[in-house]
Design a protein around this motif. Structure first.
Motif, PDB file in Angstrom:
ATOM      1  N   ALA A  55      29.158   4.881 -33.875  1.00  0.00           N
ATOM      2  CA  ALA A  55      29.875   6.062 -34.703  1.00  0.00           C
ATOM      3  C   ALA A  55      28.972   6.723 -35.602  1.00  0.00           C
ATOM      4  N   SER A  56      27.551   6.284 -35.848  1.00  0.00           N
ATOM      5  CA  SER A  56      26.810   6.853 -36.855  1.00  0.00           C
ATOM      6  C   SER A  56      25.306   6.433 -36.521  1.00  0.00           C
ATOM      7  N   GLY A  57      24.937   5.407 -36.222  1.00  0.00           N
ATOM      8  CA  GLY A  57      23.678   5.013 -36.122  1.00  0.00           C
ATOM      9  C   GLY A  57      22.795   5.470 -34.959  1.00  0.00           C
ATOM     10  N   ARG A  58      23.561   5.645 -33.722  1.00  0.00           N
ATOM     11  CA  ARG A  58      23.136   5.915 -32.402  1.00  0.00           C
ATOM     12  C   ARG A  58      22.312   7.255 -32.466  1.00  0.00           C
ATOM     13  N   VAL A  59      21.165   7.396 -32.268  1.00  0.00           N
ATOM     14  CA  VAL A  59      20.567   8.621 -32.243  1.00  0.00           C
ATOM     15  C   VAL A  59      20.934   9.778 -31.076  1.00  0.00           C
ATOM     16  N   ILE A  60      21.638   9.188 -29.977  1.00  0.00           N
ATOM     17  CA  ILE A  60      22.014  10.078 -29.035  1.00  0.00           C
ATOM     18  C   ILE A  60      23.400  10.752 -29.263  1.00  0.00           C
ATOM     19  N   ALA A  61      23.309  12.233 -28.849  1.00  0.00           N
ATOM     20  CA  ALA A  61      24.613  12.766 -29.050  1.00  0.00           C
ATOM     21  C   ALA A  61      25.546  12.535 -27.902  1.00  0.00           C
ATOM     22  N   HIS A  62      24.961  12.927 -26.663  1.00  0.00           N
ATOM     23  CA  HIS A  62      25.628  12.740 -25.561  1.00  0.00           C
ATOM     24  C   HIS A  62      24.665  12.418 -24.597  1.00  0.00           C
ATOM     25  N   GLY A  63      25.442  12.141 -23.193  1.00  0.00           N
ATOM     26  CA  GLY A  63      24.730  12.137 -22.125  1.00  0.00           C
ATOM     27  C   GLY A  63      25.127  11.201 -20.910  1.00  0.00           C
ATOM     28  N   ARG A  64      24.540  10.876 -20.015  1.00  0.00           N
ATOM     29  CA  ARG A  64      25.298  10.338 -18.926  1.00  0.00           C
ATOM     30  C   ARG A  64      24.187   9.089 -18.230  1.00  0.00           C
ATOM     31  N   HIS A  65      24.681   7.895 -18.151  1.00  0.00           N
ATOM     32  CA  HIS A  65      23.988   6.801 -17.467  1.00  0.00           C
ATOM     33  C   HIS A  65      24.043   6.685 -16.179  1.00  0.00           C
ATOM     34  N   GLN A  66      23.235   6.409 -15.276  1.00  0.00           N
ATOM     35  CA  GLN A  66      23.224   6.357 -13.894  1.00  0.00           C
ATOM     36  C   GLN A  66      22.662   5.041 -13.328  1.00  0.00           C
ATOM     37  N   LEU A  67      23.471   4.149 -12.939  1.00  0.00           N
ATOM     38  CA  LEU A  67      23.112   2.713 -12.650  1.00  0.00           C
ATOM     39  C   LEU A  67      22.613   2.620 -11.354  1.00  0.00           C
ATOM     40  N   HIS A  68      21.427   2.024 -11.130  1.00  0.00           N
ATOM     41  CA  HIS A  68      20.395   1.852  -9.913  1.00  0.00           C
ATOM     42  C   HIS A  68      20.706   0.418  -9.299  1.00  0.00           C
ATOM     43  N   GLN A  69      20.851  -0.429 -10.119  1.00  0.00           N
ATOM     44  CA  GLN A  69      20.873  -1.879  -9.747  1.00  0.00           C
ATOM     45  C   GLN A  69      21.533  -2.616 -10.707  1.00  0.00           C
TER      46      GLN A  69
END
Length: 121
Positions: A55-69
């Motif tokens: 909710a508040s500690g993560r420095v990422i605002a938004h984005g997308r993960h792509q899983l490779h394996q």
């Protein structure tokens, strides 16, 4: 429960929930006393700690993960992939990551360790 195949949906759900910002759904994938080890942070413990972090500690605002394996061995699951997103300070990031999950007997995540592939040395 066979942890080698049935739990992969939980892992892919985790990244889907985190990318969608569905904090309650992603925290529910963890055991109540789970521990998350993330570079630059003290261990994040339990549902309360995970809720605070996302909710508040993560420095990422938004984005997308792509899983490779995704590789599973009993109660351990390893994931490698890439993340593209924007930090809360508006910095764009693109990096590789590796996550290692350990499952509890009920199939929830008991431990997670994250590593980032960024220039360090």
């Amino acid at each position: 429960m066979n942890h080698t195949t049935e739990t992969w949906p939980a892992v892919t759900d985790y990244y889907r929930y985190v990318d969608a910002g569905d904090i309650n759904a992603l925290v529910d994938l963890f055991s109540k006393d789970a521990v998350y080890h993330r570079p630059g942070f003290p261990p994040i413990v339990g549902h309360d700690g995970l809720l605070r972090f996302y909710a508040s500690g993560r420095v990422i605002a938004h984005g997308r993960h792509q899983l490779h394996q995704i590789v599973a061995d009993g109660s351990r699951i390893a994931v490698n992939g890439t993340f593209d997103g924007v930090l809360k300070d508006h910095t764009c990031v693109s990096l590789a990551f590796a996550d290692f999950f350990t499952l509890a007997g009920d199939g929830r995540f008991q431990e997670r360790r994250t590593f980032f592939g960024v220039p360090a040395v």
